[in-house]
Design a protein around this motif. Structure first.
Motif, PDB file in Angstrom:
ATOM      1  N   GLY A  32      48.566  40.687  39.039  1.00  0.00           N
ATOM      2  CA  GLY A  32      47.437  42.419  38.865  1.00  0.00           C
ATOM      3  C   GLY A  32      46.631  41.755  37.678  1.00  0.00           C
ATOM      4  N   PRO A  33      45.830  42.128  37.367  1.00  0.00           N
ATOM      5  CA  PRO A  33      45.220  42.146  36.258  1.00  0.00           C
ATOM      6  C   PRO A  33      44.959  41.925  34.919  1.00  0.00           C
ATOM      7  N   GLY A  34      45.906  41.967  34.802  1.00  0.00           N
ATOM      8  CA  GLY A  34      46.539  41.849  33.129  1.00  0.00           C
ATOM      9  C   GLY A  34      47.730  42.179  32.590  1.00  0.00           C
TER      10      GLY A  34
ATOM     11  N   LYS B  37      50.474  34.814  41.091  1.00  0.00           N
ATOM     12  CA  LYS B  37      48.411  34.546  40.309  1.00  0.00           C
ATOM     13  C   LYS B  37      48.152  35.954  40.652  1.00  0.00           C
ATOM     14  N   GLY B  38      46.465  35.398  39.918  1.00  0.00           N
ATOM     15  CA  GLY B  38      46.084  36.861  39.201  1.00  0.00           C
ATOM     16  C   GLY B  38      45.745  37.807  40.266  1.00  0.00           C
ATOM     17  N   GLY B  39      45.673  38.313  39.876  1.00  0.00           N
ATOM     18  CA  GLY B  39      45.168  39.895  40.697  1.00  0.00           C
ATOM     19  C   GLY B  39      46.217  39.903  41.833  1.00  0.00           C
ATOM     20  N   ASP B  40      45.443  39.959  43.310  1.00  0.00           N
ATOM     21  CA  ASP B  40      46.261  39.882  44.512  1.00  0.00           C
ATOM     22  C   ASP B  40      45.782  38.410  45.076  1.00  0.00           C
ATOM     23  N   PRO B  41      46.638  37.841  45.467  1.00  0.00           N
ATOM     24  CA  PRO B  41      46.806  36.442  45.909  1.00  0.00           C
ATOM     25  C   PRO B  41      45.473  36.480  47.570  1.00  0.00           C
ATOM     26  N   PHE B  42      45.493  37.379  48.307  1.00  0.00           N
ATOM     27  CA  PHE B  42      44.740  37.515  49.292  1.00  0.00           C
ATOM     28  C   PHE B  42      43.061  37.483  48.872  1.00  0.00           C
ATOM     29  N   ILE B  43      42.795  38.180  47.685  1.00  0.00           N
ATOM     30  CA  ILE B  43      41.249  38.184  47.167  1.00  0.00           C
ATOM     31  C   ILE B  43      40.776  37.487  46.493  1.00  0.00           C
ATOM     32  N   PHE B  44      39.788  36.483  47.125  1.00  0.00           N
ATOM     33  CA  PHE B  44      39.404  35.417  46.337  1.00  0.00           C
ATOM     34  C   PHE B  44      40.978  34.697  45.202  1.00  0.00           C
ATOM     35  N   GLY B  45      41.487  34.376  45.675  1.00  0.00           N
ATOM     36  CA  GLY B  45      42.892  33.960  45.237  1.00  0.00           C
ATOM     37  C   GLY B  45      43.145  33.169  46.466  1.00  0.00           C
TER      38      GLY B  45
ATOM     39  N   ILE C  63      47.580  44.330  42.108  1.00  0.00           N
ATOM     40  CA  ILE C  63      46.471  44.999  41.940  1.00  0.00           C
ATOM     41  C   ILE C  63      45.567  44.068  41.909  1.00  0.00           C
ATOM     42  N   THR C  64      44.292  44.019  42.272  1.00  0.00           N
ATOM     43  CA  THR C  64      42.774  43.021  42.532  1.00  0.00           C
ATOM     44  C   THR C  64      42.277  43.540  40.987  1.00  0.00           C
ATOM     45  N   ALA C  65      41.453  42.488  40.769  1.00  0.00           N
ATOM     46  CA  ALA C  65      40.678  42.954  39.449  1.00  0.00           C
ATOM     47  C   ALA C  65      39.879  44.103  39.595  1.00  0.00           C
ATOM     48  N   ALA C  66      39.022  44.002  40.903  1.00  0.00           N
ATOM     49  CA  ALA C  66      38.204  45.306  41.074  1.00  0.00           C
ATOM     50  C   ALA C  66      39.462  46.589  40.830  1.00  0.00           C
TER      51      ALA C  66
ATOM     52  N   VAL D  27      31.637  42.247  41.843  1.00  0.00           N
ATOM     53  CA  VAL D  27      30.558  40.292  42.487  1.00  0.00           C
ATOM     54  C   VAL D  27      32.121  40.156  41.061  1.00  0.00           C
ATOM     55  N   TYR D  28      32.651  39.212  41.603  1.00  0.00           N
ATOM     56  CA  TYR D  28      34.100  38.674  41.240  1.00  0.00           C
ATOM     57  C   TYR D  28      33.241  36.861  40.649  1.00  0.00           C
ATOM     58  N   MET D  29      33.745  36.452  40.056  1.00  0.00           N
ATOM     59  CA  MET D  29      32.790  35.166  39.173  1.00  0.00           C
ATOM     60  C   MET D  29      31.713  35.413  39.179  1.00  0.00           C
ATOM     61  N   GLY D  30      30.925  36.404  38.958  1.00  0.00           N
ATOM     62  CA  GLY D  30      29.537  36.226  39.316  1.00  0.00           C
ATOM     63  C   GLY D  30      28.957  36.256  37.686  1.00  0.00           C
TER      64      GLY D  30
ATOM     65  N   LYS E 283      37.917  40.598  30.605  1.00  0.00           N
ATOM     66  CA  LYS E 283      40.083  41.245  30.097  1.00  0.00           C
ATOM     67  C   LYS E 283      40.274  42.706  30.502  1.00  0.00           C
ATOM     68  N   ALA E 284      39.900  42.987  31.443  1.00  0.00           N
ATOM     69  CA  ALA E 284      39.770  44.614  32.094  1.00  0.00           C
ATOM     70  C   ALA E 284      41.367  44.760  32.374  1.00  0.00           C
ATOM     71  N   THR E 285      42.189  45.926  31.637  1.00  0.00           N
ATOM     72  CA  THR E 285      43.396  46.573  31.358  1.00  0.00           C
ATOM     73  C   THR E 285      44.124  45.971  30.039  1.00  0.00           C
TER      74      THR E 285
ATOM     75  N   PRO F 223      38.236  36.548  31.915  1.00  0.00           N
ATOM     76  CA  PRO F 223      37.331  36.540  33.090  1.00  0.00           C
ATOM     77  C   PRO F 223      36.599  38.170  32.973  1.00  0.00           C
ATOM     78  N   ALA F 224      35.371  38.671  34.001  1.00  0.00           N
ATOM     79  CA  ALA F 224      34.294  39.203  33.529  1.00  0.00           C
ATOM     80  C   ALA F 224      34.022  39.891  34.952  1.00  0.00           C
ATOM     81  N   LEU F 225      33.850  41.035  35.432  1.00  0.00           N
ATOM     82  CA  LEU F 225      33.864  41.443  36.517  1.00  0.00           C
ATOM     83  C   LEU F 225      32.572  42.205  36.191  1.00  0.00           C
TER      84      LEU F 225
HETATM   85  N1  SAH Z   1      42.803  36.879  42.409  1.00  0.00           N
HETATM   86  C1  SAH Z   1      42.346  38.236  41.827  1.00  0.00           C
HETATM   87  C2  SAH Z   1      40.587  36.929  41.773  1.00  0.00           C
HETATM   88  C3  SAH Z   1      40.389  35.829  40.752  1.00  0.00           C
HETATM   89  S1  SAH Z   1      38.845  35.242  41.117  1.00  0.00           S
HETATM   90  C4  SAH Z   1      42.076  38.915  42.036  1.00  0.00           C
HETATM   91  O1  SAH Z   1      42.473  39.913  43.328  1.00  0.00           O
HETATM   92  O2  SAH Z   1      41.769  39.913  41.073  1.00  0.00           O
HETATM   93  C5  SAH Z   1      38.815  35.575  39.278  1.00  0.00           C
HETATM   94  C6  SAH Z   1      37.270  36.560  38.946  1.00  0.00           C
HETATM   95  O3  SAH Z   1      38.591  37.273  39.113  1.00  0.00           O
HETATM   96  C7  SAH Z   1      37.299  36.487  37.549  1.00  0.00           C
HETATM   97  O4  SAH Z   1      36.292  35.444  37.432  1.00  0.00           O
HETATM   98  C8  SAH Z   1      36.782  38.186  37.225  1.00  0.00           C
HETATM   99  O5  SAH Z   1      35.796  38.112  38.068  1.00  0.00           O
HETATM  100  C9  SAH Z   1      38.126  38.506  38.147  1.00  0.00           C
HETATM  101  N2  SAH Z   1      39.304  39.201  37.305  1.00  0.00           N
HETATM  102  C10 SAH Z   1      40.574  38.636  36.787  1.00  0.00           C
HETATM  103  N3  SAH Z   1      41.226  39.558  36.172  1.00  0.00           N
HETATM  104  C11 SAH Z   1      40.378  40.033  35.622  1.00  0.00           C
HETATM  105  C12 SAH Z   1      40.399  40.607  34.763  1.00  0.00           C
HETATM  106  N4  SAH Z   1      41.720  40.879  34.079  1.00  0.00           N
HETATM  107  N5  SAH Z   1      38.900  41.018  34.233  1.00  0.00           N
HETATM  108  C13 SAH Z   1      38.144  40.868  34.731  1.00  0.00           C
HETATM  109  N6  SAH Z   1      37.572  40.792  35.475  1.00  0.00           N
HETATM  110  C14 SAH Z   1      38.941  40.425  35.936  1.00  0.00           C
END
Ligand code: SAH
Length: 270
Positions: A21-23, A97-105, A127-130, A178-181, A208-210, A236-238
């Motif tokens: 998840g995101p944090g 892995k942060g977020g979801d492993p299958f989304i940019f992971g 839970i993916t960052a989005a 946009v991830y990593m943008g 640093k969402a959530t 991180p920022a989205l």
């Molecule tokens: N697999 C992860 C994404 C990895 S790519 C997922 O599903 O969330 C890393 C990017 O995710 C960061 O550059 C940023 O754009 C975004 N990200 C991850 N955690 C975040 C958070 N807590 N707040 C904002 N953006 C986050």
């Protein structure tokens, strides 16, 4: 790189690829929590929050393999090799892995390696960052009045030299995440505006969402690179781009300053 597996002998262990998840620690799934509690070895990314790392059992081996833009730690080949090696020597190996492993992971890439080397695996989604960002920043990704669809893209790498579908991303009835943008904000703004997206389109950058350090930077598309250059912005920022961002003020429920995660162990009796 050639992967080493031990001939004539199957791997003893199994690998769980787990989304953290995101944090916010409470956004971990119950399944992820249970798998983590049974881990013998955990390989984790830089994005996984400390609150979640604190849940790893004392007895488990912890291996940091995080990658952060610009900073080198373990390369992907090295991570793949460690995963396979651990599966031969440990029973329950968790790849966290942060977020979801299958989304940019790169979860898919790591699973391909496991499949090729005959290592058993399972995947636990996260839970993916989005989704986390949208919820905690008060920005629904779709809304019947504003966006009929949502697209997730990565803003990493050489955007100018890659075939980017700016025309498609500039659709005014769609939300673009946009991830990593952050480092490519100017290219993203120019790509969208030159394909017809209005410079007044509302945008949000959420860092640093959530977490208790979440910050929202809200403006319009024409100002995207100024927002991304704000010295207060932390990684991180989205980025969320689209008319749905106009709801961010009225739907803003999350107050990071007042937020503190409840101790998770007392909530789940597992
Ligand atoms: N697999 C992860 C994404 C990895 S790519 C997922 O599903 O969330 C890393 C990017 O995710 C960061 O550059 C940023 O754009 C975004 N990200 C991850 N955690 C975040 C958070 N807590 N707040 C904002 N953006 C986050």
């Amino acid at each position: 790189m050639e992967l080493v597996s031990i001939p004539g002998q199957g791997a003893k262990g199994k690998v769980w690829i787990v989304g953290a998840g995101p944090g916010d620690v409470e956004l971990l799934t119950l399944k992820a929590y249970r798998v983590l509690k049974q881990a013998d070895a955990v390989l984790y990314d830089a994005l996984v929050s400390q609150d979640i790392l604190d849940l790893i059992p004392q007895s488990a081996e912890k291996i940091a393999v995080g990658k952060r833009a610009g900073k080198h730690s373990a390369g992907q080949d090295e991570i793949n090799q460690v995963l396979v090696t651990k599966a031969y020597t440990r029973k329950n190996v968790v790849r966290l892995k942060g977020g979801d492993p299958f989304i940019f992971g790169r979860g898919g890439e790591e699973l391909q390696t496991l499949a090729e080397t005959g290592v058993a695996f399972e995947v636990v989604p996260g839970i993916t960052a989005a989704s986390g960002t949208a919820a905690y920043a008060g920005i629904p990704l779709t809304h019947r009045d504003f966006a009929q669809g949502v697209t997730f893209i990565t803003g990493h790498c050489q955007l100018q030299s890659r075939p980017m579908d700016w025309q498609g991303y500039a659709n005014p009835n769609n939300t673009l995440v946009v991830y990593m943008g952050i480092l490519n904000a100017e290219i993203i703004r120019d790509g969208l505006m030159s394909s017809g997206r209005d410079g007044d389109t509302p945008v949000a950058i959420v860092s640093k969402a959530t977490t208790a350090s979440q910050q929202r930077f809200i403006g319009k598309l024409s100002e995207l690179s100024q927002l991304a250059a704000d010295p207060a912005l932390q990684m991180p920022a989205l980025m969320i781009i689209g008319e749905v961002v106009s709801l961010a003020d009225s739907l803003n429920w999350f107050n990071p300053q007042e937020y503190s995660a409840a101790p998770i162990q007392s909530q789940v009796g597992i």
